[in-house]
Design an enzyme around this catalytic site. Structure first.
Site, mmCIF file in Angstrom:
data_model
loop_
_atom_site.group_PDB
_atom_site.id
_atom_site.type_symbol
_atom_site.label_atom_id
_atom_site.label_comp_id
_atom_site.label_asym_id
_atom_site.label_seq_id
_atom_site.Cartn_x
_atom_site.Cartn_y
_atom_site.Cartn_z
ATOM 1 N N CYS A 148 0.705 3.897 5.777
ATOM 2 C CA CYS A 148 1.684 2.828 5.549
ATOM 3 C C CYS A 148 3.093 3.399 5.338
ATOM 4 O O CYS A 148 4.085 2.743 5.648
ATOM 5 C CB CYS A 148 1.263 1.967 4.366
ATOM 6 S SG CYS A 148 -0.170 0.938 4.760
ATOM 7 N N CYS B 156 0.840 -1.209 0.000
ATOM 8 C CA CYS B 156 0.000 0.000 0.000
ATOM 9 C C CYS B 156 0.871 1.253 0.000
ATOM 10 O O CYS B 156 1.886 1.310 0.688
ATOM 11 C CB CYS B 156 -0.912 -0.003 1.222
ATOM 12 S SG CYS B 156 -1.948 1.455 1.368
HETATM 13 ZN ZN ZN Z 1 -1.960 1.915 3.642
#
Ligand code: ZN
Length: 400
Positions: free
Chosen positions: A341, A336
């Site tokens: 993230c 991601c």
């Molecule tokens: Zn993410």
């Protein structure tokens, strides 16, 4: 079967509707690419445009829980959903109108779609008759009667770009008699809703000449009976709306029953208008829905899951509460590219979740929405490249 129509070609050939269907100043849908029944496109309104297929995050009470309008902008969201029932109860649609309507109240310049309130009211086991649904408010116990006319009036006060008609949405399985009554009543309510919308939306445009015009979508019912689905779609299209929703699916049936009913519905809906599958957006249904010709989706699951620590990833669902993530520095999903993230690890987010720091729910909500938007981007790309079948297989392997 309705013949495929080219955009606006027969706008004048729809005399039944109190408003001209295909009124391109109100809402226009342009197909950009097609692959089988799947398509990518753009919905144009007086506010602007949004690309399809599209996932609409749900802001039940005019906010996606834990997020503000600028978060949605950062995520690239172009349209969100709000719930009429909740806003009608608190703060009240007149209060929302006084605050400038949903967009001004929320500080949100993207598109907004509201449901009719029917879905929530049906969960309150209302007393139904041919005229409307009588129910007791979960807020203060007051008894209300929602009619197709009132649902249109309330939504014109809230002033979303797209509003929905009040429909009858039976849970499945339901008896054939109950499904038949739902289809007949939904059709008769849709005609009343359209007439009320013609009056109310004109009043709105006269009062606020500088604001974008409002649009209304009809809803197709019929359970998993394909013939009934086609009939309901034909009757709804005959009334004439700016777009068409497919309601009453993912309400108790399994997916092998849902997809044929979905395909039967989209086969009857006009090709040059948007199609919206209500309340469904798990990864498999998104991909299968697009393959069946659906353009718009909404669902509370990505955000509700996030609040329970359930993370959407390219390897499937992951429960952050599990002990194995305590010392994990890695991102929620290595594949991601979202802001969460890029910056935070699983161990930290798990700690915030377990100690009930609200930041956890906020960050996981952002990731789950970014992940869902990314999936929709990949679906659009696959339709353009003609590789949707590969993505269907891939998605089924992980999520099926
Ligand atoms: Zn993410």
């Amino acid at each position: 079967m309705t013949e495929p129509r080219s955009a606006g070609a027969d706008a004048l050939a729809q005399p039944q509707s109190p408003l001209a269907v295909g009124d391109e100043t109100r809402l226009r849908f342009e197909v950009d690419a097609e692959s089988g029944a799947a398509r990518t496109g753009t919905v144009h309104t007086q506010r602007g445009s949004f690309a399809t297929p599209v996932f609409m995050p749900v802001g039940t009470r005019a906010a996606v829980k834990h997020l503000a309008a600028d978060d949605l902008e950062d995520l690239g969201s172009e349209i969100m959903l709000a719930n009429t029932y909740h806003l009608m109860m608190r703060p009240g649609h007149d209060v929302v109108a006084g605050l400038g309507g949903l967009h001004e109240m929320m500080g949100w310049s993207g598109h907004v779609l509201t449901d009719s309130g029917g879905y929530q009211i049906f969960s309150l086991k209302p007393k139904l008759d041919d005229d409307g649904a009588t129910f007791k408010s979960t807020y203060d116990g007051t008894v209300y009667k929602l009619t197709p006319e009132l649902a249109a009036e309330v939504q014109c006060a809230l002033a979303p770009d797209i509003q929905m008609v009040l429909d009858v949405c039976p849970s499945l399985p339901s008896s054939p008699e109950k499904l038949r009554w739902a289809v007949d009543t939904t059709a008769s309510w849709a005609a009343r809703a359209r007439a009320a919308f013609a009056t109310e939306s004109k009043r709105y445009s006269d009062t606020y000449p500088d604001r974008p015009a409002l649009s209304q979508f009809g809803i197709v019912q019929g359970g998993i009976d394909e013939a009934l689905r086609r009939e309901s779609a034909e009757r709804t299209v005959e009334i004439g709306f700016e777009g068409y929703a497919i309601g009453g699916l993912s309400v108790g049936e399994d997916k092998t029953e849902m997809y044929p009913a979905l395909a039967a519905t989209t086969s009857v809906l006009p090709e040059d208008q948007p199609r919206y599958l209500m309340g469904v957006s798990d990864p498999v249904s998104l991909v299968e829905g697009v393959a069946s010709g659906v353009d718009m989706f909404d669902c509370v699951l990505p955000t509700r899951n996030a609040r329970h620590g359930t993370v959407l990833t390219s390897a499937g669902k992951l429960s952050l509460r599990r002990l194995e993530f305590r010392d994990d520095r890695g991102p929620l999903d290595p594949a991601c590219s979202c802001s969460v993230c890029a910056r935070y690890g699983r161990g930290y987010l798990r700690h915030l979740m377990l100690t009930k720091e609200p930041t956890a729910q906020r960050l996981i909500t952002i990731h789950n929405l970014a992940w869902t938007f990314d999936l929709v981007d990949r679906i659009r790309d696959a339709v353009r490249r003609g590789t949707l079948d590969d993505l269907r297989r891939e998605t089924n392997e992980v999520w099926g």
